[in-house]
Design an enzyme around this catalytic site. Structure first.
Site, short mmCIF file in Angstrom:
data_model
loop_
_atom_site.label_atom_id
_atom_site.label_comp_id
_atom_site.label_asym_id
_atom_site.label_seq_id
_atom_site.Cartn_x
_atom_site.Cartn_y
_atom_site.Cartn_z
CB THR A 74 6.19 3.91 -3.16
OG1 THR A 74 5.21 3.66 -2.20
CG2 THR A 74 7.22 2.83 -3.23
CG ASP B 216 0.05 -0.35 3.18
OD1 ASP B 216 -0.88 0.21 2.58
OD2 ASP B 216 1.22 -0.34 2.76
N1 GLU Z 1 2.36 1.41 1.13
C1 GLU Z 1 2.58 0.72 -0.11
C2 GLU Z 1 3.30 -0.59 0.14
O1 GLU Z 1 4.05 -0.69 1.06
C3 GLU Z 1 3.38 1.52 -1.07
C4 GLU Z 1 2.63 2.74 -1.49
C5 GLU Z 1 2.58 2.97 -2.95
O2 GLU Z 1 3.50 2.61 -3.67
O3 GLU Z 1 1.59 3.52 -3.41
O4 GLU Z 1 3.11 -1.51 -0.58
#
Ligand code: GLU
Length: 584
Positions: free
Chosen positions: A401, A443
């Site tokens: 991210t 997730d």
């Molecule tokens: N998949 C995570 C989310 O959508 C983000 C990943 C991360 O920032 O490590 O919250």
């Protein structure tokens, strides 16, 4: 006066000597103040791309997409067109906030038991590096929606800086090398990934120039054909083939499961325009992301709980204890109730109600709770969705991210967080196309029943929290961060530090972050467990889970004197890049 770019190092703002430069070729500094447009990203090339587009007359939306596309080249392990994200946009002239959800979706083949084998969830590390974990990417559709609705330049024009960077290369920094090293074993497991990111069989050396001609060509196809060039035709076929038949290297010992993504899954992908989560905190109006991100609601609930205390008047440990416990309670509700709102009834009004916050606040004592707390019952406070007859003060009209924040001289603002989930996504570069696929579907909560179980077409719950803050209808700050569920606490703590503890934005970047996510221990970074504040909090029952770094914030602050300050991390992950225009 010709507009230029003024770069002011942190030293200048703190009273020391700074360096002023013009043009868009500045150096990497984490803090810059000026007038006109501003950009803060984790990477100098990306900030420069945004600045070039602003200088060429593009608006904040154009510049945000230009920066994002460049990050897809230079920060390919955190984000890119193989993933998805959430964009919060303030349109100054129309005085309204819009959000674009372009989260990845589960393929139509998904069922709640997709991650269960022999009655057990597939181990997380195996789920990550699999075709199964790849969601239908949303980023390209999100960019096209943003540009066609709110931009001023063509997709071709805003992709140009990224195409140039992909074709002619960029210099590998320590962070890039570290991320390849962390992923070396699984990158080696895929022929396409090894040939791109393990040149000569090794992680690239710091200072080496590398390029990605496959990605340059992919961006060119998108520039020519728009999103259709990505969601149909050759690129779509290559994505589906990679998911369904991962390009594993001979002799790999990894157990790489295949996914089941069809061309129809790709062709049918849609972004969603959602009303923002709107909440208030001590006279500020805060706009965040709706589910499927849990960011907006969790931050708003925690702030509603915190608002019942006079946090500015408390000692530092007392105030932080309230922040940490409010976060703990909001995370309990996040875990129980937040998921894709098209698949589950998220009690948004109940979660945002002051009565619910009061009920939750009553559970906070003067010490840390010993561990996890149960969720509350927001359904008691749930009312029918309704819309105010008059606009809210800020002009709301009805409706791994990376985070970047951009504003332009006309006052438009973009807070944009996007990701491919884990560092390195699912480890698979789409052969011939130069981008990594996401593992966003990890997730989901793999075990039913839960609102966030995998289902066909569903978007997994996210923590991404692009946020824009207003006071009396004027923008005050825009911010966001990567970091999984610590995204929420990074944004929350920054709001608390700035609004309640009266820290400057620069100070808020340098203090250690404390992250309580409904667990027995509390995360802390930058050695913060050794500070007097942590010692005070330990006396209130907190136990620390130290970690090197929490979050990688970028932000823009709109100052009362009309100047604008862009800010990125000075230290975490090698620091980020802030650029600001000067003159009008
Ligand atoms: N998949 C995570 C989310 O959508 C983000 C990943 C991360 O920032 O490590 O919250």
């Amino acid at each position: 006066m010709k507009r230029g770019v003024v770069l002011l190092g942190a030293a200048l703002l703190l009273g020391g000597m700074g360096q002023a430069q013009t043009g868009s070729a500045g150096s990497k500094v984490p803090l810059a103040t000026g007038t006109g447009g501003a950009v803060a990203t984790v990477d100098l090339d990306a900030s420069r791309a945004a600045m070039r587009i602003l200088e060429a007359g593009g608006n904040a939306v154009d510049a945000a997409v230009a920066a994002a596309a460049t990050l897809g080249v230079t920060e390919p392990f955190s984000c890119g067109i193989g993933g998805g994200g959430f964009m919060v946009i303030y349109l100054a002239k129309e005085n309204r906030v819009v959000t674009i959800d372009h989260r990845e979706t589960a393929p139509a083949s998904f069922t709640p038991t997709v991650f269960i084998e022999n009655g057990q969830p597939i181990p997380f590390d195996q789920r990550v590096t699999s075709g199964l974990s790849a969601g239908v990417p949303g980023t390209v559709r999100g960019w096209q929606e943003a540009l066609s609705r709110y931009g001023t330049l063509s997709l071709r024009r805003v992709l140009t800086p990224a195409i140039v960077t992909a074709r002619y290369g960029f210099v590998v920094d320590q962070n890039f090398r570290n991320q390849v090293q962390e992923n070396e074993a699984r990158f080696r497991a895929f022929t396409s990934t090894a040939s791109l990111y393990l040149p000569n069989g090794q992680p690239p050396a710091v200072g080496r120039r590398i390029n990605n001609p496959d990605l340059a060509r992919t961006y060119e196809t998108i520039a020519r054909q728009g999103a259709a060039g990505f969601y149909t035709g050759e690129i779509a076929q290559a994505i589906a083939a990679t998911v369904n038949n991962p390009p594993v290297a001979e002799g790999t010992t990894l157990n790489v499961r295949r996914g089941n993504m069809t061309l129809a899954d790709l062709a049918n992908y849609e972004a969603r325009l959602r009303p923002p989560v709107v909440s208030t905190y001590r006279g500020y109006t805060i706009y965040g992301m709706q589910p499927p991100s849990s960011g907006g609601l969790t931050i708003a609930e925690a702030l509603n709980i915190m608002e019942g205390y006079d946090l500015s008047a408390m000692s530092e440990p007392e105030a932080y204890q309230k922040y940490l416990e409010a976060s703990r309670l909001a995370f309990a509700d996040r875990g129980a109730y937040m998921a894709d709102p098209e698949y589950t009834d998220v009690p948004r009004n109940g979660l945002l109600s002051r009565e619910f916050a009061a009920e939750r606040r009553a559970l906070i004592g003067s010490q840390a709770a010993p561990g996890s707390v149960p969720p509350g019952d927001p359904f008691k406070f749930q009312t029918d969705p309704s819309y105010p007859l008059r606009p809210a003060p800020a002009g709301f009209e009805g409706n791994d991210t990376t985070h970047l924040t951009v504003s332009d001289r006309d006052g438009n603002i973009v807070a944009y967080t996007f990701t491919i989930e884990s560092i390195g996504g699912n480890g698979m570069v789409v052969p011939g196309h130069g981008f990594l696929l996401n593992n966003e579907l990890t997730d989901f909560d793999p075990v039913a029943p839960h609102p966030n179980v995998p289902e066909a077409g569903k978007r997994p719950r996210s923590s991404m929290s692009p946020t824009i803050v207003f006071r009396e209808g004027k923008p005050v700050m825009a911010l966001g961060s990567p970091g999984g569920s610590t995204i929420i606490t990074t944004v929350l703590q920054t709001l608390f530090d700035v609004i309640d503890r009266k820290r400057t934005l620069a100070e808020a970047f340098t203090v250690p972050r404390f992250s309580q996510r409904n667990a027995a221990t509390t995360g802390v970074d930058l050695g913060g467990e050794n500070t007097p504040l942590a010692q005070g909090l330990a006396g209130l029952g907190y136990r620390w889970a130290p970690t090197p770094e929490i979050g990688r914030l970028t932000a823009i602050q709109f100052n009362p004197d009309g100047t604008v300050t862009a800010a990125a991390e000075p230290r975490r992950a090698g620091g980020g890049s802030a650029l600001v225009q000067s003159g009008r």
